[in-house]
Design an enzyme around this catalytic site. Sequence first.
Site, mmCIF file in Angstrom:
data_model
loop_
_atom_site.group_PDB
_atom_site.id
_atom_site.type_symbol
_atom_site.label_atom_id
_atom_site.label_comp_id
_atom_site.label_asym_id
_atom_site.label_seq_id
_atom_site.Cartn_x
_atom_site.Cartn_y
_atom_site.Cartn_z
ATOM 1 N N ASP A 111 0.856 -1.181 0.000
ATOM 2 C CA ASP A 111 0.000 0.000 0.000
ATOM 3 C C ASP A 111 0.897 1.238 0.000
ATOM 4 O O ASP A 111 2.115 1.128 0.137
ATOM 5 C CB ASP A 111 -0.933 -0.022 1.205
ATOM 6 C CG ASP A 111 -2.213 0.772 0.984
ATOM 7 O OD1 ASP A 111 -2.334 1.422 -0.067
ATOM 8 O OD2 ASP A 111 -3.090 0.740 1.861
ATOM 9 N N GLU A 145 -0.013 4.721 1.513
ATOM 10 C CA GLU A 145 -0.127 5.779 2.521
ATOM 11 C C GLU A 145 0.920 5.636 3.629
ATOM 12 O O GLU A 145 1.305 6.625 4.256
ATOM 13 C CB GLU A 145 -1.530 5.795 3.129
ATOM 14 C CG GLU A 145 -2.602 6.333 2.203
ATOM 15 C CD GLU A 145 -3.234 5.257 1.320
ATOM 16 O OE1 GLU A 145 -4.173 5.578 0.575
ATOM 17 O OE2 GLU A 145 -2.768 4.092 1.389
ATOM 18 N N HIS A 189 -2.558 -0.208 -3.887
ATOM 19 C CA HIS A 189 -3.029 1.155 -3.609
ATOM 20 C C HIS A 189 -3.869 1.732 -4.742
ATOM 21 O O HIS A 189 -3.438 1.744 -5.905
ATOM 22 C CB HIS A 189 -1.833 2.083 -3.367
ATOM 23 C CG HIS A 189 -2.226 3.521 -3.240
ATOM 24 N ND1 HIS A 189 -2.944 4.011 -2.162
ATOM 25 C CD2 HIS A 189 -2.042 4.578 -4.065
ATOM 26 C CE1 HIS A 189 -3.159 5.297 -2.330
ATOM 27 N NE2 HIS A 189 -2.632 5.676 -3.478
ATOM 28 N N HIS A 247 -1.204 1.536 6.845
ATOM 29 C CA HIS A 247 -1.622 2.702 7.619
ATOM 30 C C HIS A 247 -2.658 2.284 8.644
ATOM 31 O O HIS A 247 -3.209 1.174 8.572
ATOM 32 C CB HIS A 247 -2.229 3.757 6.686
ATOM 33 C CG HIS A 247 -3.268 3.171 5.765
ATOM 34 N ND1 HIS A 247 -4.568 2.958 6.163
ATOM 35 C CD2 HIS A 247 -3.174 2.707 4.490
ATOM 36 C CE1 HIS A 247 -5.243 2.397 5.167
ATOM 37 N NE2 HIS A 247 -4.416 2.234 4.139
ATOM 38 N N HIS A 254 -7.416 5.354 7.186
ATOM 39 C CA HIS A 254 -8.700 5.067 6.552
ATOM 40 C C HIS A 254 -8.829 3.560 6.391
ATOM 41 O O HIS A 254 -7.868 2.814 6.625
ATOM 42 C CB HIS A 254 -8.808 5.743 5.176
ATOM 43 C CG HIS A 254 -7.890 5.153 4.149
ATOM 44 N ND1 HIS A 254 -6.546 5.433 4.109
ATOM 45 C CD2 HIS A 254 -8.117 4.269 3.138
ATOM 46 C CE1 HIS A 254 -5.982 4.760 3.118
ATOM 47 N NE2 HIS A 254 -6.913 4.039 2.517
ATOM 48 N N GLU A 294 -7.471 -2.086 7.473
ATOM 49 C CA GLU A 294 -7.112 -2.944 6.343
ATOM 50 C C GLU A 294 -6.163 -4.056 6.778
ATOM 51 O O GLU A 294 -6.287 -5.204 6.340
ATOM 52 C CB GLU A 294 -6.491 -2.097 5.237
ATOM 53 C CG GLU A 294 -7.502 -1.175 4.568
ATOM 54 C CD GLU A 294 -6.868 -0.171 3.615
ATOM 55 O OE1 GLU A 294 -5.675 -0.344 3.263
ATOM 56 O OE2 GLU A 294 -7.557 0.785 3.217
#
Length: 278
Positions: A11, A13, A63, A107, A118, A137
């Site tokens: 990912d 972030e 992502h 994240h 998020h 996640e």
Amino acid sequence: MGGVRILLSADMEGVTGVTWTDDVVPGTEQWQRFRRLFTGDVNACVEGLCAAGATGVLVNEAHSSQRNLLLEDLDERAVLLTGRHKPLSMMQGIESDVDGVAFVGYHAGAGEEGVLSHTYLENSITGVWLDGAPAGEGGLNAALAAEYGVPVLLVTGDDRACAEAAGYAPTAKTVVVKECVSRYAAICRPPARTAADIRAVASESLRLAGRTEGVVRPHRIEVEFDAAHLAAAAAVIPTVEQLGVRRVGFDAPDMTEAMKAFKIVTTIAARAVQGIYG
């Protein structure tokens, strides 16, 4: 250690230096810059895993558009799964007889403190619960990995993401690449330092690799949105129940089906967002 294959779920972030929207939104000047840093974090992980004896690394680009990593700069010992759409999304490849999974650039979850925190949707979801416990996640993906008997070896991201990992993957190694100051600010370590840290810890983490018998069982996911109309939109999906003005929930016979249903819920909710009013 021979014949060890690792899935790397990547990912953006939680990557070195990323602190705000333009760093991760395709098409911006900052995104072009951070694609290189993203690829750098991934390469450091691949290097560490291979140095310790991994014989294959499948990188699942996870992502947004899932077309952010620079293939031309990827470590040649890895292969890249890029693009949408994938049945298991961020975890596509977990079903392919891998011996461990690394979460790079992760994240914190929705509703939690952390850089760009998020869960799936950037800002419309305020919380997700898996079997009654908060789950971002990482938590959702770790539960899916457990269904296939695959251990989480490593998590890299900001300090909040790594602290969250202690709850869903307590044996996994972690690498803090930046310290959260706010949603859009962090104390960042330079890429040379984070690459060295990721490389070393990834190498150490390979000792945790080893596929076991998976645990398949029913799961329940509940999702809370920031607006009533998003919950109403999601509740149109068969099996999804509206639990409150902004909350929905559903049951699934296993984690694979739960994640597929969750993907549908988030897709429907995202399509219900209308401009600046959400």
